[in-house]
Scaffold this motif. Structure first.
Motif, PDB file in Angstrom:
ATOM      1  N   GLY A 137     -44.533   1.192 -26.939  1.00  0.00           N
ATOM      2  CA  GLY A 137     -43.833   0.538 -27.942  1.00  0.00           C
ATOM      3  C   GLY A 137     -43.180  -0.726 -27.524  1.00  0.00           C
ATOM      4  O   GLY A 137     -42.484  -1.455 -28.489  1.00  0.00           O
ATOM      5  N   LYS A 138     -43.110  -0.913 -26.329  1.00  0.00           N
ATOM      6  CA  LYS A 138     -42.421  -2.066 -25.910  1.00  0.00           C
ATOM      7  C   LYS A 138     -42.978  -3.553 -25.821  1.00  0.00           C
ATOM      8  O   LYS A 138     -44.267  -3.432 -25.503  1.00  0.00           O
ATOM      9  CB  LYS A 138     -41.523  -1.842 -24.523  1.00  0.00           C
ATOM     10  N   THR A 139     -42.296  -4.553 -25.575  1.00  0.00           N
ATOM     11  CA  THR A 139     -42.964  -5.838 -25.460  1.00  0.00           C
ATOM     12  C   THR A 139     -42.676  -6.560 -24.122  1.00  0.00           C
ATOM     13  O   THR A 139     -41.755  -6.418 -23.760  1.00  0.00           O
ATOM     14  CB  THR A 139     -42.299  -6.908 -26.474  1.00  0.00           C
ATOM     15  N   ILE A 140     -43.745  -6.552 -23.207  1.00  0.00           N
ATOM     16  CA  ILE A 140     -43.653  -6.870 -22.031  1.00  0.00           C
ATOM     17  C   ILE A 140     -44.161  -8.180 -21.687  1.00  0.00           C
ATOM     18  O   ILE A 140     -45.404  -8.560 -22.101  1.00  0.00           O
ATOM     19  CB  ILE A 140     -44.161  -5.801 -20.998  1.00  0.00           C
ATOM     20  N   LEU A 141     -43.645  -9.110 -20.958  1.00  0.00           N
ATOM     21  CA  LEU A 141     -44.263 -10.342 -20.259  1.00  0.00           C
ATOM     22  C   LEU A 141     -44.735  -9.914 -18.932  1.00  0.00           C
ATOM     23  O   LEU A 141     -44.350  -9.552 -18.094  1.00  0.00           O
ATOM     24  CB  LEU A 141     -43.085 -11.237 -20.184  1.00  0.00           C
ATOM     25  N   LEU A 142     -46.226 -10.360 -18.862  1.00  0.00           N
ATOM     26  CA  LEU A 142     -46.720 -10.183 -17.567  1.00  0.00           C
ATOM     27  C   LEU A 142     -46.937 -11.633 -16.801  1.00  0.00           C
ATOM     28  O   LEU A 142     -47.176 -11.352 -15.573  1.00  0.00           O
ATOM     29  CB  LEU A 142     -48.098  -9.479 -17.838  1.00  0.00           C
ATOM     30  N   GLY A 143     -47.037 -12.697 -17.555  1.00  0.00           N
ATOM     31  CA  GLY A 143     -47.250 -13.930 -17.099  1.00  0.00           C
ATOM     32  C   GLY A 143     -48.925 -13.910 -17.033  1.00  0.00           C
ATOM     33  O   GLY A 143     -49.500 -13.139 -17.477  1.00  0.00           O
ATOM     34  N   LYS A 144     -49.453 -15.177 -16.304  1.00  0.00           N
ATOM     35  CA  LYS A 144     -50.891 -15.308 -16.433  1.00  0.00           C
ATOM     36  C   LYS A 144     -51.327 -15.851 -14.820  1.00  0.00           C
ATOM     37  O   LYS A 144     -50.712 -16.555 -14.298  1.00  0.00           O
ATOM     38  CB  LYS A 144     -50.992 -16.434 -17.294  1.00  0.00           C
ATOM     39  N   GLY A 145     -52.490 -14.957 -14.629  1.00  0.00           N
ATOM     40  CA  GLY A 145     -53.231 -15.739 -13.417  1.00  0.00           C
ATOM     41  C   GLY A 145     -52.433 -15.281 -12.237  1.00  0.00           C
ATOM     42  O   GLY A 145     -52.864 -15.544 -10.940  1.00  0.00           O
ATOM     43  N   SER A 146     -51.196 -14.845 -11.943  1.00  0.00           N
ATOM     44  CA  SER A 146     -50.745 -14.377 -10.708  1.00  0.00           C
ATOM     45  C   SER A 146     -50.951 -12.792 -10.217  1.00  0.00           C
ATOM     46  O   SER A 146     -51.452 -12.126 -11.148  1.00  0.00           O
ATOM     47  CB  SER A 146     -49.066 -14.555 -11.083  1.00  0.00           C
ATOM     48  N   PHE A 147     -50.749 -12.893  -9.189  1.00  0.00           N
ATOM     49  CA  PHE A 147     -50.686 -11.435  -8.426  1.00  0.00           C
ATOM     50  C   PHE A 147     -49.957 -10.335  -9.230  1.00  0.00           C
ATOM     51  O   PHE A 147     -50.444  -9.275  -9.599  1.00  0.00           O
ATOM     52  CB  PHE A 147     -50.379 -11.329  -7.157  1.00  0.00           C
ATOM     53  N   GLY A 148     -48.611 -10.718  -9.532  1.00  0.00           N
ATOM     54  CA  GLY A 148     -47.887  -9.980 -10.541  1.00  0.00           C
ATOM     55  C   GLY A 148     -48.453  -9.457 -11.989  1.00  0.00           C
ATOM     56  O   GLY A 148     -48.471  -8.261 -12.365  1.00  0.00           O
ATOM     57  N   ALA A 149     -49.069 -10.476 -12.340  1.00  0.00           N
ATOM     58  CA  ALA A 149     -49.835 -10.240 -13.759  1.00  0.00           C
ATOM     59  C   ALA A 149     -51.024  -9.423 -13.645  1.00  0.00           C
ATOM     60  O   ALA A 149     -51.355  -8.482 -14.352  1.00  0.00           O
ATOM     61  CB  ALA A 149     -50.143 -11.615 -14.462  1.00  0.00           C
ATOM     62  N   THR A 150     -51.849  -9.700 -12.628  1.00  0.00           N
ATOM     63  CA  THR A 150     -52.906  -8.872 -12.447  1.00  0.00           C
ATOM     64  C   THR A 150     -52.672  -7.196 -12.099  1.00  0.00           C
ATOM     65  O   THR A 150     -53.226  -6.364 -12.654  1.00  0.00           O
ATOM     66  CB  THR A 150     -53.735  -9.404 -11.387  1.00  0.00           C
ATOM     67  N   GLU A 151     -51.550  -7.184 -11.384  1.00  0.00           N
ATOM     68  CA  GLU A 151     -51.222  -5.892 -10.804  1.00  0.00           C
ATOM     69  C   GLU A 151     -50.574  -5.054 -11.830  1.00  0.00           C
ATOM     70  O   GLU A 151     -50.815  -3.949 -12.167  1.00  0.00           O
ATOM     71  CB  GLU A 151     -50.296  -5.917  -9.532  1.00  0.00           C
ATOM     72  N   GLY A 152     -49.637  -5.811 -12.708  1.00  0.00           N
ATOM     73  CA  GLY A 152     -48.978  -5.157 -13.739  1.00  0.00           C
ATOM     74  C   GLY A 152     -49.769  -4.753 -14.743  1.00  0.00           C
ATOM     75  O   GLY A 152     -49.858  -3.701 -15.372  1.00  0.00           O
ATOM     76  N   GLU A 153     -50.864  -5.352 -15.187  1.00  0.00           N
ATOM     77  CA  GLU A 153     -51.998  -5.086 -16.150  1.00  0.00           C
ATOM     78  C   GLU A 153     -52.902  -3.633 -15.476  1.00  0.00           C
ATOM     79  O   GLU A 153     -53.033  -2.902 -16.094  1.00  0.00           O
ATOM     80  CB  GLU A 153     -52.977  -6.090 -16.334  1.00  0.00           C
ATOM     81  N   LYS A 154     -52.970  -4.131 -14.100  1.00  0.00           N
ATOM     82  CA  LYS A 154     -53.773  -2.530 -13.507  1.00  0.00           C
ATOM     83  C   LYS A 154     -52.776  -1.379 -13.679  1.00  0.00           C
ATOM     84  O   LYS A 154     -53.362  -0.265 -13.971  1.00  0.00           O
ATOM     85  CB  LYS A 154     -53.790  -3.007 -11.781  1.00  0.00           C
ATOM     86  N   TYR A 155     -51.486  -1.556 -13.447  1.00  0.00           N
ATOM     87  CA  TYR A 155     -50.676  -0.289 -13.494  1.00  0.00           C
ATOM     88  C   TYR A 155     -50.520  -0.008 -15.066  1.00  0.00           C
ATOM     89  O   TYR A 155     -50.524   1.296 -15.199  1.00  0.00           O
ATOM     90  CB  TYR A 155     -49.300  -0.740 -13.181  1.00  0.00           C
ATOM     91  N   LEU A 156     -50.676  -0.805 -15.903  1.00  0.00           N
ATOM     92  CA  LEU A 156     -50.618  -0.374 -17.389  1.00  0.00           C
ATOM     93  C   LEU A 156     -51.617   0.664 -17.541  1.00  0.00           C
ATOM     94  O   LEU A 156     -51.671   1.519 -18.307  1.00  0.00           O
ATOM     95  CB  LEU A 156     -50.415  -1.700 -18.197  1.00  0.00           C
TER      96      LEU A 156
END
Length: 315
Positions: A137-156
């Protein structure tokens, strides 16, 4: 006659000085990134630590894959950074290196570890989120194209949050402002610790940088890393998270003495480096096992002198 002899002597001294200087090209990341800044700091440390015998020139990079690819054509003056996993993939001709294999990849050799890419889950304290399962239910910023964004999406996805989290359409560079004004509940970022954008966020608004459990860390198949308590404003406990190790490499084209001096100077300069930039505190002998491939013989000489045990795979 005397002046001619003096001129010859000066010329000889000049040639000796020039020949004693070793020039290195260091390729790491994009200009403006923390890893580019690390390269600048390393260059200064090498010059100071060798009394100018080693001069390092920083070259902008578009990323780790490019750094590895260029090892095919570069000479003995080339040093580059990349996660160890990419070196293994290049040597095996897999993933992004499929169809691009080259015998030169087998000549890549490690020198020393540098700060790891470290995952940070930064939440406003107002959100009440203290672990990854609280993101629903929260709004999260992942960014785009970075390792952090890809990894964050993977963890979700890994932890069942993908369908219950609102992903904000905001650039990561605006994360702190968006968190402060309540546009987002939190953001995910990866970088060396302490991360500049996390320092900024924690200094401007109360935040929680939450930990992952040991079981969750194991499920990500990444390297566990502890960010010590007190790293960020308001952080009273250690943060247990994941990381992607990063290592400085060269190739067998580099002579042993240069590899030795680079490695020795790095480790002997590390404490001074950390005084100016705390992210160097994240590098110690505990990162040595993350080097999964062969270490350059010159660097091995330093590790032997320093009493640092290497694995069979590193020798």
């Amino acid at each position: 006659m005397r002046s001619a002899v003096a001129a010859i002597a000066l010329t000889t001294i000049g040639l000796t000085t020039a020949s004693a200087e070793t020039r290195i090209t260091y390729k790491s990341a994009k200009t403006g990134s923390s890893y580019y800044q690390m390269g600048v700091e390393l260059a200064e440390a090498m010059k100071s630590g060798t009394d100018g015998d080693i001069i390092v020139t920083i070259e902008e990079s578009q990323g780790s894959v490019q750094n590895v690819m260029e090892a095919r054509a570069r000479g003995g003056d080339y040093v580059f950074t990349t996660p160890p996993a990419l070196v293994g993939l290049a040597q095996e001709g897999k993933a992004m290196f499929e169809g691009k294999g080259d015998p030169k990849f087998s000549e890549i050799r490690a020198l020393f570890p540098i700060p790891s890419l470290t995952m940070h889950f930064v939440m406003s304290q107002e959100s009440g989120v203290t672990d990854i399962t609280g993101l629903a239910g929260k709004t999260i910023l992942l960014g785009k194209g970075s390792f952090g964004a890809t990894e964050g999406e993977k963890y979700l996805g890994l932890f069942g949050m993908a369908d219950s989290v609102q992903i904000a359409d905001v650039e990561l560079s605006n994360a702190v402002a968006a968190l402060k004004n309540g546009q987002i509940d939190g953001f995910v970022t990866a970088g060396s610790w302490p991360a500049p954008n996390v320092i900024e966020a924690a200094a401007s608004t109360p935040v929680t940088v939450f930990s992952l459990t040991p079981e969750q860390i194991a499920e990500t198949k990444r390297t566990a890393l502890t960010i010590p308590a007190g790293t960020y404003a308001g952080q009273e406990a250690d943060i247990e998270t994941t990381s992607l190790p990063v290592v400085a490499y060269t190739t067998t084209a580099m002579d042993d003495e240069t590899a030795y001096q680079l490695t020795k100077t790095f480790w002997e300069s590390k404490a001074k480096l950390a005084e100016n930039s705390p992210w160097w505190n994240g590098v110690d002998q505990n990162l040595m096992p993350t080097i999964e491939t062969t270490i350059h013989p010159g660097a091995q000489r330093y590790y032997a002198e320093a009493g640092i045990t290497l694995t069979d795979a590193q020798k």
